[in-house]
Every structure is written in structure tokens, then in C-alpha cells.
Design an enzyme around this catalytic site. Structure first.
Site, short mmCIF file in Angstrom:
data_model
loop_
_atom_site.label_atom_id
_atom_site.label_comp_id
_atom_site.label_asym_id
_atom_site.label_seq_id
_atom_site.Cartn_x
_atom_site.Cartn_y
_atom_site.Cartn_z
N GLU A 229 0.94 -1.27 0.12
CA GLU A 229 -0.11 -0.14 0.15
C GLU A 229 0.88 1.21 -0.12
O GLU A 229 1.71 1.58 0.95
CB GLU A 229 -0.87 0.03 1.23
CG GLU A 229 -1.76 -1.27 1.21
CD GLU A 229 -3.39 -1.11 1.93
OE1 GLU A 229 -3.18 -0.17 2.86
OE2 GLU A 229 -3.98 -1.90 1.51
N CYS A 263 -2.23 9.37 3.01
CA CYS A 263 -1.94 8.58 1.45
C CYS A 263 -2.93 9.26 0.51
O CYS A 263 -2.58 9.22 -0.53
CB CYS A 263 -1.89 7.23 1.61
SG CYS A 263 -3.25 6.60 2.64
P1 NAD Z 1 8.75 4.54 4.39
O1 NAD Z 1 8.86 3.55 3.02
O2 NAD Z 1 9.91 5.44 4.53
O3 NAD Z 1 8.86 3.49 5.50
C1 NAD Z 1 7.75 2.77 5.59
C2 NAD Z 1 8.25 1.47 6.51
O4 NAD Z 1 9.05 0.67 5.97
C3 NAD Z 1 8.85 2.05 8.05
O5 NAD Z 1 8.46 0.97 8.77
C4 NAD Z 1 10.36 1.71 7.75
O6 NAD Z 1 11.19 1.49 8.60
C5 NAD Z 1 10.48 0.46 6.72
N1 NAD Z 1 11.45 0.25 5.71
C6 NAD Z 1 12.25 1.32 5.25
N2 NAD Z 1 13.19 0.66 4.33
C7 NAD Z 1 13.03 -0.64 4.55
C8 NAD Z 1 13.48 -1.63 3.66
N3 NAD Z 1 14.64 -1.44 2.89
N4 NAD Z 1 13.13 -3.14 4.20
C9 NAD Z 1 12.14 -3.08 5.04
N5 NAD Z 1 11.34 -2.11 5.58
C10 NAD Z 1 12.03 -0.92 5.39
O7 NAD Z 1 7.33 5.31 4.28
P2 NAD Z 1 6.93 6.39 5.40
O8 NAD Z 1 7.54 7.45 5.45
O9 NAD Z 1 6.63 5.50 6.76
O10 NAD Z 1 5.43 6.34 4.91
C11 NAD Z 1 5.03 7.72 4.01
C12 NAD Z 1 4.49 6.87 2.78
O11 NAD Z 1 3.59 5.93 2.92
C13 NAD Z 1 3.86 7.89 1.83
O12 NAD Z 1 4.49 7.55 0.49
C14 NAD Z 1 2.15 7.37 1.96
O13 NAD Z 1 1.51 7.80 0.74
C15 NAD Z 1 2.34 5.79 2.10
N6 NAD Z 1 1.21 5.42 2.64
C16 NAD Z 1 0.40 4.75 2.12
C17 NAD Z 1 -0.90 4.21 2.47
C18 NAD Z 1 -1.91 3.57 1.65
O14 NAD Z 1 -2.69 2.84 2.12
N7 NAD Z 1 -1.65 3.54 0.50
C19 NAD Z 1 -1.19 4.53 3.89
C20 NAD Z 1 -0.22 5.34 4.71
C21 NAD Z 1 0.75 5.78 4.07
#
Ligand code: NAD
Length: 458
Positions: A229, A263
């Protein structure tokens, strides 16, 4: 020992330094989850659902404290933190009401001693790696139906919302879920990477497109169930028959709520030229009424950004738009520190050569573009690699349906925006992801259908 430092984004102050997981502790927890899962799946469904009901009661009992914790670590304005927790309750109610029906065994054929049945069995152990912007929503959209359907859950909340993640786990344990069946992992992306290396049956990720792509590459060869997502660049089109004032107020909220860090925030607005100026005037007025300040204050609408690096992203998008000829009507600047402040910003005279109309902003920044007709609006709305939500404001439902049926998005809105319902599937197309949560399908997604061919002897 590894530690994770949690900072208050409104002040930059250290809230707490937590002991964090490492590759070894992640492996130990994953093995414990594997061992615990069959027994958890053997609990009667009613008993697992009773845990969810007790969890709900725990959220209600501690709602104010939980909201304060969320605000301190994410900067979410306190009223919105309470809204999120209150909004979680109908989601839990939906799962409680629908789970049994969604996973009931189905007899699909029965004749001359032959029966064919579908059983919905749990996937097994699932990894949930999550974002920070709505920690209770995005965490619980996965954790609750996964547990209810008999899975063990290894949950890695965002490093920017870890305290809320730990609270979710604590309340679930207090509600009766066995500790090994619901385990919270503390740390940054490295701990997420370590989790992906474990023996899990499904990976459910909420976060950015860039991380989603990395995760897909890392687990791709293992044929796991993978749900992503991801982000969006959600467009809305305001037709000339819409009331500019009403549409502007609704869309200003849709663009700026949660400091634009949703999001499904409205990220691009197209307005028919006949009402463009009236709409823009009303929009700027609505944004001018949003109070920016201490997120603990009851009348704050715009808080700090949760992540410091996003200040540079927004400043660069605004600079790029300005340089290509856009006009900033309000805001446009990084606010004075300490803390991660960015003024609510409205740009006009934008077009699709500008990053502000192509890349996710994830902040209180919006571009408004004038369009001639529906065809141009549809073309621009679809001019994106994302596809999470899209909306239309018009008095005419037939017109709205005609437009929205041509737009590539997981969810579409008529005269509303920035809205999620537990009864409807939440999904994206294109770079907004694969898979879904919520609705009956968002319960079934934590199971696999097992086919039974049963022929009675004689
Ligand atoms: P992010 O991708 O930076 O981090 C998300 C998670 O992934 C965190 O827990 C992080 O520690 C982990 N992570 C980072 N690198 C990783 C790796 N290499 N391997 C495994 N895990 C890893 O995103 P964010 O800043 O936390 O969230 C913001 C983004 O999320 C925005 O783009 C937003 O649109 C999206 N979002 C989407 C939805 C949806 O339902 N589609 C909902 C909420 C947020």
C-alpha cells in the site's frame, strides 16, 4: 545494544531512547511466532474475536493517553490523533461483525455423493511493515483481521510511530492475544530488512513507493503473498456546476488535514475555467483559517511535518514550480525552528512539467490548475504513475460517474475526498501498490482458499 531515538517533531526534543531489535532478536521472535501460530489458529474464532473486542475496550479506556503519545511522536494535532483513535472503533466493529461471514467455509457443489468445499485457512505467519502517518489505522487494518483469521503477526511499526506500535501490541496482549502470536519489532528500515529475511508466509507493507519497490525485489523470488500500500498523487476535478465555496472548503481540508500527510490527501486540483478564480479565492481563504502551531493545542490544525527531510522535498517542489512560472498565493516557506514547520501553501499557474503536479508532496502543499473541459481534466488526472484515489465535484451524478469511470484509481469520490470506509476495499493501482485492506476482501486476504473434494464411500 541498539537503541532507537524518538524525537518530538514539534520541538526536536528527545522523547525517549528505546532498546531496538537486531537481526538476532528478530530471528528469535520470528521462530517464536512460527511455533505459536498453529495453537492460535486452533482457538475458536469467537475467542479470537473476543480478544479484538477487549482490545477495543482498551483503546476506549485509554484514548486520551494514546492520542497524546501519538501526538508527541508524530506531531499529529491532538484533535486529529483522537479522531484517528475514535475512527478505529467502527473499523474494529466491522471486523467483529464480518469476520465469521467472510471466512465461513463454502459448499460450492453437492451432487451424487460428491461435495466441493472452499475453506479459508490462515496464511500462517505474516510480517507487517508500516508507515507513521496514521499508525493506528494502517497498523490495525492488517493486524486485526490477520489475528482474527488465525495468523501470527510480526509487526514493524515505523521508527516515527514506534510508541504507538508498542501500545497496539500491549493492548492486544492485555486483551488476551498470546505474546508470541503478536510481536512488535522496534527499529528502522534495517529491522524491516531483517524481518523480510525470516520464514514468513505473507508480507504486508504500507509506506513509500521507493521502499515498496525494494521490498518487492527482496521477497520476489520466494512466492510469498505480498501486499504493498504505497503513495499517491491524488487528483480532484471541480466542475463548473459545483459550488466553489463548498468545494473549496471540502478540498482545503482534504489537502491539508493531518498536515497533508495522508496517503489519500488531495494532491492536485483541476478546476473548470468558468469557476477557477472564485474557487481559488475561497480555497486561499479556507487555508488562511487553518491555525499552525503546537500540536498539543486544541485549536491547532496544521502541525509540524513528522519527518525532517520532507521539509527539503517540499521546498524543492515549490522552488521548481516557481521557477517554471507558478505563483505562490500563500505560504511556500519552511517555518522557523525548532521543529519541522512548513507553511500551508497554495500554488496556481501550475502544469505537469512541475514536480508539484507529478511527485507525491506528503505535506501541506497544493497546486491548482485551470482546465477547459471534462476531457482535459480526465487526461490530466490520468497523467500519473500513481492511482490511489480521485474525485469529482459536480451536481450531476451521471457526469461524475462518466468521469470517474475513466480515471485509474483504487477509490473514487463524488463530492467528497480523503475518505476511507471499513466496508469498502482500500487499494491502489499502478505505483500506488498491489493488494488491499478493509472490506470483506481485506479479511479474506489474510487467508488462502483451500479446495476440498469430498466423495463419500459407497
Ligand atoms: P517508508 O517507505 O519510508 O517507511 C515505511 C516502513 O518501511 C517503515 O516502517 C520503515 O522503517 C520500513 N522500511 C524502510 N526501508 C526498509 C527496507 N529496506 N526494508 C524493509 N522495511 C523498510 O514510508 P513512510 O515515510 O513511513 O510512509 C509514508 C508513505 O506511505 C507515503 O508515500 C504514503 O503515501 C504511504 N502510505 C500509503 C498508505 C496506503 O494505504 N496506500 C497509507 C499510509 C501511508
Amino acid at each position: 545494544m541498539n537503541t532507537l531515538k524518538i524525537r518530538n517533531p514539534a520541538s526536536g526534543e528527545l522523547v525517549i531512547a528505546l532498546p531496538a531489535d537486531d537481526a538476532r532478536s528478530v530471528a528469535v521472535k520470528a521462530m517464536a511466532a512460527r511455533a505459536a501460530q498453529p495453537a492460535w489458529a486452533a482457538w475458536p474464532l469467537a475467542d479470537r474475536l473476543a480478544c479484538l473486542r477487549a482490545f477495543r475496550a482498551g483503546v476506549v479506556a485509554e484514548l486520551d493517553t494514546l492520542a497524546t503519545i501519538m501526538t508527541r511522536e508524530t506531531g499529529k494535532p491532538i484533535r486529529m490523533a483522537r479522531n484517528e483513535l475514535n475512527g478505529l472503533l467502527p473499523r474494529i466493529d466491522f471486523f467483529l461483525a464480518e469476520c465469521e461471514r467472510a471466512i465461513a467455509p463454502e459448499t460450492v457443489y453437492e451432487e451424487s455423493g460428491l461435495r466441493e468445499q472452499i475453506e479459508h485457512v490462515p496464511l500462517g505467519v505474516i510480517a507487517n511493515i508500516s508507515a507513521w502517518n496514521y499508525p493506528w489505522f494502517v497498523g490495525c487494518n492488517v493486524i486485526l483481521p490477520a489475528l482474527a483469521t488465525g495468523n501470527a503477526v510480526l509487526y514493524k511499526p515505523s521508527e516515527y510511530a514506534t510508541l504507538s506500535g508498542l501500545e497496539i501490541a500491549r493492548l492486544l496482549h492485555e486483551a488476551g492475544v498470546p505474546r508470541q502470536a503478536m510481536c512488535c519489532l522496534v527499529g528502522t528500515g534495517e529491522v524491516g530488512t531483517a524481518l523480510l529475511a525470516q520464514d514468513v508466509d505473507g508480507v504486508f507493507f504500507t509506506g513509500s513507493h521507493a521502499t515498496g519497490q525494494r521490498i518487492a525485489e527482496s521477497v520476489g523470488k520466494r512466492f510469498l503473498k505480498l501486499q504493498l500500500e504505497l503513495g499517491g498523487k491524488d487528483p480532484t476535478y471541480v466542475c463548473e456546476d459545483a459550488d466553489p465555496q463548498t468545494a473549496a472548503e471540502s478540498l482545503a481540508d482534504g489537502a491539508m488535514y493531518n498536515t497533508g500527510q495522508s496517503c489519500c490527501s488531495v494532491e492536485r486540483i483541476y478546476v473548470h475555467e468558468a469557476i477557477h478564480d472564485a474557487f481559488v479565492e475561497a480555497f486561499v481563504r479556507a487555508v488562511g483559517a487553518f491555525r499552525m502551531g503546537d500540536p498539543m493545542s486544541e485549536d491547532t490544525y496544521i502541525g509540524p511535518l513528522t519527518r525532517t527531510p520532507q521539509l527539503d522535498v517540499l521546498a524543492a517542489q515549490v522552488a521548481d514550480a516557481r521557477q517554471r512560472g507558478a505563483k505562490v498565493l500563500t505560504g511556500g516557506r519552511v517555518g522557523d525552528g525548532p521543529g519541522n514547520w512548513f507553511e500551508p501553501t497554495v500554488l496556481v499557474g501550475v502544469d505537469h512539467t512541475m514536480e508539484i503536479m507529478r511527485e507525491e508532496s506528503f505535506g501541506p502543499v497544493i497546486g491548482i490548475q485551470k482546465v477547459r473541459d471534462d476531457a482535459e481534466a480526465v487526461r490530466l488526472m490520468n497523467d500519473t504513475r500513481y492511482g490511489l484515489t480521485a474525485g469529482v465535484y459536480t451536481r450531476d451524478e451521471t457526469r461524475a460517474r462518466r468521469i470517474l469511470s475513466q480515471v485509474h484509481a483504487g477509490s473514487v469520490y463524488w463530492n467528497c475526498c480523503d475518505r476511507v470506509s471499513p466496508r469498502l476495499p482500500w487499494s491502489g493501482v499502478g505505483d500506488s501498490g498491489v493488494g488491499l485492506t478493509l472490506s470483506k476482501y481485506g479479511i479474506q486476504t489474510f487467508t488462502r482458499p483451500k479446495a476440498w473434494h469430498l466423495r463419500s464411500a459407497g
